[in-house]
Motif scaffolding. Structure first.
Motif, PDB file in Angstrom:
ATOM      1  N   GLU A  83       0.806  -1.174  -0.061  1.00  0.00           N
ATOM      2  CA  GLU A  83      -0.156  -0.004  -0.032  1.00  0.00           C
ATOM      3  C   GLU A  83       0.840   1.322   0.249  1.00  0.00           C
ATOM      4  O   GLU A  83       1.601   1.336   0.994  1.00  0.00           O
ATOM      5  CB  GLU A  83      -0.816   0.078   1.224  1.00  0.00           C
ATOM      6  N   ASP A  84       0.544   2.161  -0.846  1.00  0.00           N
ATOM      7  CA  ASP A  84       1.264   3.346  -0.982  1.00  0.00           C
ATOM      8  C   ASP A  84       0.840   4.351   0.107  1.00  0.00           C
ATOM      9  O   ASP A  84      -0.225   4.814   0.079  1.00  0.00           O
ATOM     10  CB  ASP A  84       1.239   3.863  -2.273  1.00  0.00           C
ATOM     11  N   ILE A  85       1.872   4.622   1.043  1.00  0.00           N
ATOM     12  CA  ILE A  85       1.393   5.535   2.203  1.00  0.00           C
ATOM     13  C   ILE A  85       2.133   6.897   2.098  1.00  0.00           C
ATOM     14  O   ILE A  85       2.177   7.547   3.142  1.00  0.00           O
ATOM     15  CB  ILE A  85       1.645   4.938   3.370  1.00  0.00           C
ATOM     16  N   THR A  86       2.841   7.014   0.997  1.00  0.00           N
ATOM     17  CA  THR A  86       3.582   8.259   0.780  1.00  0.00           C
ATOM     18  C   THR A  86       2.990   9.504   1.253  1.00  0.00           C
ATOM     19  O   THR A  86       3.361  10.736   1.895  1.00  0.00           O
ATOM     20  CB  THR A  86       4.122   8.238  -0.716  1.00  0.00           C
ATOM     21  N   ARG A  87       1.794   9.667   0.954  1.00  0.00           N
ATOM     22  CA  ARG A  87       0.805  10.865   1.401  1.00  0.00           C
ATOM     23  C   ARG A  87      -0.076  10.945   2.451  1.00  0.00           C
ATOM     24  O   ARG A  87      -0.689  11.763   2.965  1.00  0.00           O
ATOM     25  CB  ARG A  87      -0.063  11.307   0.048  1.00  0.00           C
ATOM     26  N   VAL A  88       0.172   9.603   3.389  1.00  0.00           N
ATOM     27  CA  VAL A  88      -0.614   9.577   4.357  1.00  0.00           C
ATOM     28  C   VAL A  88      -0.025  10.315   5.661  1.00  0.00           C
ATOM     29  O   VAL A  88       1.321  10.092   5.736  1.00  0.00           O
ATOM     30  CB  VAL A  88      -0.729   7.874   5.001  1.00  0.00           C
ATOM     31  N   PRO A  89      -0.712  10.993   6.113  1.00  0.00           N
ATOM     32  CA  PRO A  89      -0.243  11.771   7.394  1.00  0.00           C
ATOM     33  C   PRO A  89       0.158  10.669   8.504  1.00  0.00           C
ATOM     34  O   PRO A  89       0.002   9.742   8.696  1.00  0.00           O
ATOM     35  CB  PRO A  89      -1.608  12.697   8.199  1.00  0.00           C
ATOM     36  N   ALA A  90       1.406  11.454   9.299  1.00  0.00           N
ATOM     37  CA  ALA A  90       1.724  10.767  10.106  1.00  0.00           C
ATOM     38  C   ALA A  90       1.073   9.841  11.388  1.00  0.00           C
ATOM     39  O   ALA A  90       1.354   8.746  11.642  1.00  0.00           O
ATOM     40  CB  ALA A  90       2.823  11.533  11.242  1.00  0.00           C
ATOM     41  N   HIS A  91      -0.037  10.560  11.878  1.00  0.00           N
ATOM     42  CA  HIS A  91      -0.726   9.897  12.662  1.00  0.00           C
ATOM     43  C   HIS A  91      -1.771   8.849  12.121  1.00  0.00           C
ATOM     44  O   HIS A  91      -2.418   8.102  13.036  1.00  0.00           O
ATOM     45  CB  HIS A  91      -1.826  11.105  13.286  1.00  0.00           C
ATOM     46  N   ARG A  92      -1.729   9.000  10.841  1.00  0.00           N
ATOM     47  CA  ARG A  92      -2.390   7.524  10.610  1.00  0.00           C
ATOM     48  C   ARG A  92      -1.572   6.526   9.931  1.00  0.00           C
ATOM     49  O   ARG A  92      -2.281   5.625   9.054  1.00  0.00           O
ATOM     50  CB  ARG A  92      -3.537   8.226   9.163  1.00  0.00           C
ATOM     51  N   ARG A  93      -0.381   6.470   9.953  1.00  0.00           N
ATOM     52  CA  ARG A  93       0.421   5.633   9.385  1.00  0.00           C
ATOM     53  C   ARG A  93       0.690   4.245  10.357  1.00  0.00           C
ATOM     54  O   ARG A  93       1.232   3.551   9.698  1.00  0.00           O
ATOM     55  CB  ARG A  93       1.830   6.139   9.162  1.00  0.00           C
ATOM     56  N   ASP A  94       0.145   4.155  11.293  1.00  0.00           N
ATOM     57  CA  ASP A  94       0.303   2.684  12.071  1.00  0.00           C
ATOM     58  C   ASP A  94       1.636   2.415  12.438  1.00  0.00           C
ATOM     59  O   ASP A  94       2.164   1.291  12.071  1.00  0.00           O
ATOM     60  CB  ASP A  94      -0.637   1.818  11.301  1.00  0.00           C
ATOM     61  N   THR A  95       2.352   3.480  12.732  1.00  0.00           N
ATOM     62  CA  THR A  95       3.685   3.145  13.172  1.00  0.00           C
ATOM     63  C   THR A  95       4.210   3.551  14.568  1.00  0.00           C
ATOM     64  O   THR A  95       3.388   4.515  15.112  1.00  0.00           O
ATOM     65  CB  THR A  95       4.898   3.999  12.145  1.00  0.00           C
ATOM     66  N   GLY A  96       5.177   3.132  14.985  1.00  0.00           N
ATOM     67  CA  GLY A  96       5.461   3.417  16.542  1.00  0.00           C
ATOM     68  C   GLY A  96       6.833   3.917  16.384  1.00  0.00           C
ATOM     69  O   GLY A  96       7.744   3.442  15.738  1.00  0.00           O
ATOM     70  N   MET A  97       7.164   5.059  17.085  1.00  0.00           N
ATOM     71  CA  MET A  97       8.518   5.685  17.053  1.00  0.00           C
ATOM     72  C   MET A  97       9.113   6.004  18.333  1.00  0.00           C
ATOM     73  O   MET A  97       8.533   6.187  19.144  1.00  0.00           O
ATOM     74  CB  MET A  97       8.437   6.688  16.045  1.00  0.00           C
ATOM     75  N   VAL A  98      10.146   5.371  18.552  1.00  0.00           N
ATOM     76  CA  VAL A  98      11.062   5.924  19.636  1.00  0.00           C
ATOM     77  C   VAL A  98      12.375   6.769  19.319  1.00  0.00           C
ATOM     78  O   VAL A  98      13.133   6.680  18.443  1.00  0.00           O
ATOM     79  CB  VAL A  98      11.798   4.617  20.309  1.00  0.00           C
ATOM     80  N   PHE A  99      12.452   7.833  20.047  1.00  0.00           N
ATOM     81  CA  PHE A  99      13.359   8.992  19.724  1.00  0.00           C
ATOM     82  C   PHE A  99      14.567   8.812  20.476  1.00  0.00           C
ATOM     83  O   PHE A  99      14.377   8.502  21.463  1.00  0.00           O
ATOM     84  CB  PHE A  99      12.717  10.308  19.943  1.00  0.00           C
ATOM     85  N   GLN A 100      15.470   9.574  20.096  1.00  0.00           N
ATOM     86  CA  GLN A 100      16.819   9.820  20.795  1.00  0.00           C
ATOM     87  C   GLN A 100      16.626  10.418  22.071  1.00  0.00           C
ATOM     88  O   GLN A 100      17.146   9.849  23.271  1.00  0.00           O
ATOM     89  CB  GLN A 100      17.682  10.368  19.939  1.00  0.00           C
ATOM     90  N   SER A 101      15.623  11.336  22.097  1.00  0.00           N
ATOM     91  CA  SER A 101      15.706  12.219  23.561  1.00  0.00           C
ATOM     92  C   SER A 101      14.079  11.610  24.228  1.00  0.00           C
ATOM     93  O   SER A 101      13.951  12.424  25.131  1.00  0.00           O
ATOM     94  CB  SER A 101      15.300  13.817  23.125  1.00  0.00           C
ATOM     95  N   TYR A 102      13.755  10.601  23.947  1.00  0.00           N
ATOM     96  CA  TYR A 102      12.642   9.797  24.825  1.00  0.00           C
ATOM     97  C   TYR A 102      11.381  10.603  24.448  1.00  0.00           C
ATOM     98  O   TYR A 102      10.386   9.795  24.394  1.00  0.00           O
ATOM     99  CB  TYR A 102      13.070   9.972  26.301  1.00  0.00           C
ATOM    100  N   SER A 103      11.521  11.816  24.681  1.00  0.00           N
ATOM    101  CA  SER A 103      10.246  12.667  24.311  1.00  0.00           C
ATOM    102  C   SER A 103       8.819  12.192  25.085  1.00  0.00           C
ATOM    103  O   SER A 103       7.958  12.252  24.741  1.00  0.00           O
ATOM    104  CB  SER A 103       9.965  12.551  22.811  1.00  0.00           C
ATOM    105  N   LEU A 104       9.189  11.835  26.419  1.00  0.00           N
ATOM    106  CA  LEU A 104       8.144  11.665  27.205  1.00  0.00           C
ATOM    107  C   LEU A 104       7.297  12.825  27.964  1.00  0.00           C
ATOM    108  O   LEU A 104       7.916  13.873  27.860  1.00  0.00           O
ATOM    109  CB  LEU A 104       8.570  10.794  28.542  1.00  0.00           C
TER     110      LEU A 104
END
Length: 365
Positions: A83-104
């Motif tokens: 499925e092409d998700i190139t134009r799908v907004p970040a909040h609808r991509r069904d991804t989980g992300m962990v950042f370097q700075s934790y961002s809690l």
């Protein structure tokens, strides 16, 4: 949480459908006159962990941000399970992300941080709480649900961030240098935990790091990037033993450049030995031969033309610094008990192992 309960949680996570196929096709992204991605192509198999590795400015973080939906490519496509998700907004991509700075979120306790994504998805309060407690137990923090970020160590904060990323059962897990801010001991422990969880959950993961050891020890495959392009993507052992280019050879692990000469036969003569050339043959002429420190044999020789000028203890092995007759500095690794017989000042002979070698055209001086 008991071991049986933990196993049940893992079974539920696996059943939730993790393990998406990912494909990056011809991604290009520019920022003014700077090209961050220059036609990047990469395929990640379901359940695979691929590390993006490369020097600063190579495009690895931009690639992850495009994958997450935080950046939009100028051209190219991101496909998940076809499925092409190139134009799908970040909040609808069904991804989980962990950042370097934790961002809690500092105003939320650990349980609230883990449950945040579920709250945004309108999940019922009781279900949010139960799932947050399950995930905190899964990352080894079953008794820290009421702790706020300032009450947690760096490693604990990163575990909470990981649990938060997993809480929404994402199809993809994205890790943006999540361990770089931690001390060495915690980093080692947490990378082992992340790998264990990733394997047990079977979740497709893309991991950006500048740490070679981290990439080689955690990833199924390592994608080495340079100038916004993919130089090579291979299993760690293959990447180390059979680098596709001189850049990969020198970027991953230690590497010597030793003057050599390619003759009409296509073989290269180096340190008095003829060796086959790995990969495409270069034209006859002067080259640099790329040989790893463990690819050199060193022996004491009173008539030798090379000299040991220093040693570095590495535990089971010791690295010898050697000056060749033409002034070239090389490093050779050998067992520590054998290296003890070759202190600084010892005259030696140096010879390469009889195996194919990568060569690179010698830079003009």
């Amino acid at each position: 949480m008991t071991s049986a309960a933990t196993a049940a949680v893992l079974d539920a996570e696996r059943a939730a459908g993790s393990g998406a196929a990912l494909e990056l096709r011809g991604l290009r992204r520019t920022f003014g006159a700077t090209t961050a991605l220059d036609g990047l192509d990469l395929t990640v198999e379901p359940g695979e962990l691929v590390a993006l590795l490369g020097p600063s400015g190579c495009g690895k973080t931009t690639a992850l941000r495009v994958l997450a939906g935080f950046e939009r490519p100028d051209s190219g496509a991101v496909l998940v399970d076809g499925e092409d998700i190139t134009r799908v907004p970040a909040h609808r991509r069904d991804t989980g992300m962990v950042f370097q700075s934790y961002s809690l979120f500092p105003n939320l306790d650990a349980r609230g941080n883990v449950a945040f994504g579920l709250r945004m998805r309108k999940v019922a309060s009781a279900e949010r709480r139960a799932r947050a407690e399950e995930l905190l137990a899964l990352v080894g923090l079953p008794d820290h649900g009421t702790h706020y970020p300032h009450q947690l160590s760096g490693g604990q904060q990163q575990r909470v961030a990981l649990a938060r990323a997993l809480a929404v059962r994402p199809r993809l897990l994205l890790l943006d240098e999540p361990l770089s801010a931690l001390d060495a001991k915690v980093r080692l422990t947490l990378r082992e935990e992340i790998r264990r969880l990733q394997l047990e959950l079977g979740i497709t993961t893309v991991f950006v790091t500048h740490d070679q050891e981290e990439a080689l020890s955690m990833a199924d495959r390592v994608a080495v990037m340079r100038g916004g392009r993919l130089e090579q993507c291979a299993a760690p052992a293959e990447l180390y033993a059979r680098p596709a280019t001189a850049f990969v050879a020198e970027f991953v692990g230690a590497m010597n450049r030793i003057p050599g000469h390619v003759g009409g036969s296509g073989e290269v003569e180096v340190l008095g030995t003829r060796l086959p050339v790995e990969g495409p043959h270069t034209d006859a002429g002067e080259v640099d031969v790329l040989i790893r420190p463990e690819g050199l044999e060193v022996a004491a020789d009173d008539g030798g033309t090379a000299r040991v000028v220093g040693t570095t203890f590495l535990g089971a092995t010791t690295r010898l610094s050697i000056r060749l007759a033409d002034g070239t500095a090389v490093k050779a690794d050998m067992a520590t008990h054998a290296a003890a017989e070759l202190p600084s000042g010892t005259l030696v002979t140096v010879a390469p192992h009889a195996r194919p070698v990568l060569v690179d055209r010698r830079a003009a001086t």
